[in-house]
Design an enzyme around this catalytic site. Structure first.
Site, PDB file in Angstrom:
ATOM      1  N   GLN A   1      10.087  41.030 -27.052  1.00  0.00           N
ATOM      2  CA  GLN A   1       8.635  40.915 -26.866  1.00  0.00           C
ATOM      3  C   GLN A   1       8.280  40.884 -25.375  1.00  0.00           C
ATOM      4  OE1 GLN A   1       6.346  40.855 -29.574  1.00  0.00           O
ATOM      5  NE2 GLN A   1       4.939  41.224 -27.885  1.00  0.00           N
TER       6      GLN A   1
ATOM      7  N   LYS B   1       5.183  39.738 -36.772  1.00  0.00           N
ATOM      8  CA  LYS B   1       6.311  40.640 -37.065  1.00  0.00           C
ATOM      9  C   LYS B   1       7.221  40.023 -38.118  1.00  0.00           C
ATOM     10  CE  LYS B   1       5.770  42.931 -32.746  1.00  0.00           C
ATOM     11  NZ  LYS B   1       5.828  42.802 -31.302  1.00  0.00           N
TER      12      LYS B   1
ATOM     13  N   ASP C   1      10.986  49.926 -31.029  1.00  0.00           N
ATOM     14  CA  ASP C   1       9.721  49.939 -30.286  1.00  0.00           C
ATOM     15  C   ASP C   1       9.493  51.305 -29.630  1.00  0.00           C
ATOM     16  OD1 ASP C   1       7.885  47.904 -30.225  1.00  0.00           O
ATOM     17  OD2 ASP C   1       8.941  46.713 -28.706  1.00  0.00           O
TER      18      ASP C   1
END
Ligand code: NAP
Length: 279
Positions: free
Chosen positions: A93, A49, A116
């Site tokens: 995460q 990322k 997300d």
């Protein structure tokens, strides 16, 4: 022999577009990524990322917190990031270490920065067809279908897997595009039979070769979301790829299919957030 749906090439193209569009904004888009503990797979994802942010010219901030971090500490950091003007996207995460309630953490992220697309506000928006951030993996699948001119309208679509981050939102997106959608899961008794009805078959289980060639209708489009490792330690999907590509009309490879598109859609969501905040 099937057309190979090249997610890697498409992701590159998407990121180039994102970079160009980001340059036209008044301010550099910013993504904050939080990682807690020492999960090696999470480390790999977070590194990629960061690399994607570099490629797109984004500001990228990483918060690597120790395994013993408490839920309250993590949520306090999220609140700080929620208030920052220069941060457009916040990503925590998963999985989080035991003892931290993932749902509470995801709920703490400002839905307007939830790039997300996991916050219930964004999930709810998706369900009722309102604007919000789409979860990156199913979003990436839709981009692949669009790129190759595969229209779900009027098609029989089968999604194998019903997780909140992949299976369910995938099914909703296909439904919104007028597919007739069936969702299968671990309690579906006649999986093979249902898969054989699919014009578009999406596998999102996480089990090597759970989808074999005889479960694919000749000419079907096969999307393999999974990222598994076979006995030889090689990255592979849910679909028996070599045999399946002789039956399908189009298929995503693993690696090089859905995975790179998931990453590209995170960049696209961050850009969208920055643009919305600027406007
Ligand atoms: P998950 O939360 O473990 O969900 C797996 C789903 O598969 C569940 O709904 C489960 O059913 C279903 N399932 C399990 N065994 C089955 C069986 N024998 N027959 C039919 N369905 C079965 O996994 P996930 O997070 O959705 O991820 C799925 C896969 O995609 C994993 O390999 C993951 O690594 C991969 N993934 C890839 C990307 C990417 O960027 N390419 C992103 C996210 C995930 P129940 O609900 O009944 O348990």
């Amino acid at each position: 022999m099937a057309i190979i749906l090249d997610g890697k090439a498409l992701a590159k193209k998407c990121k180039e577009t994102v970079k160009k569009e980001a340059e036209s904004l008044k301010r550099t888009p910013g993504l904050a990524v939080i990682i807690v503990g020492n999960n090696p797979a999470s480390r790999v994802y977070v590194n990629s990322k960061r690399k994607d942010c570099e490629e797109c010219g984004f500001l990228s901030e990483e918060y690597a917190l120790p395994e013993e971090t408490t839920e309250a500490e993590l949520i306090a950091l999220i609140h700080e990031l929620n208030a920052r003007e220069d941060i457009d996207g916040i990503l925590c995460q998963l999985p989080l270490p035991k003892g931290i309630n993932e749902e509470a953490v995801l709920m703490a992220i400002d839905p307007e920065k939830d790039v997300d697309g996991f916050h219930p506000m964004n999930m709810g928006a998706l369900l009722i067809g309102k604007d919000g951030f789409l979860p990156c993996t199913p979003y990436g699948v839709m981009e692949i279908l669009d790129e190759y001119g595969i229209d779900p309208k009027g098609k029989q679509c089968v999604v194998v897997g019903r997780s909140n981050i992949v299976g369910k939102p995938m099914a909703i997106l296909l439904l919104q595009r007028h597919g007739t959608v069936t969702i299968c899961h671990s309690r579906t008794p006649n999986l093979a039979e249902i898969c054989r009805t699919a014009d578009i078959l999406v596998a999102a289980v996480g089990k090597v070769n759970i989808v074999t060639a005889d479960m694919i209708k000749p000419g079907a489009v096969v999307i393999d979301v999974a990222m598994n490792h076979n006995d030889a330690g090689k990255l592979c999907g849910d679909v028996d790829y070599e045999a399946a590509k002789e039956v399908a009309s189009a298929i995503t490879p693993v690696p090089g299919g859905v995975g790179p598109m998931t990453r590209a859609m995170l960049m696209k969501n961050t850009l969208l957030s920055a643009r919305k905040r600027q406007d």
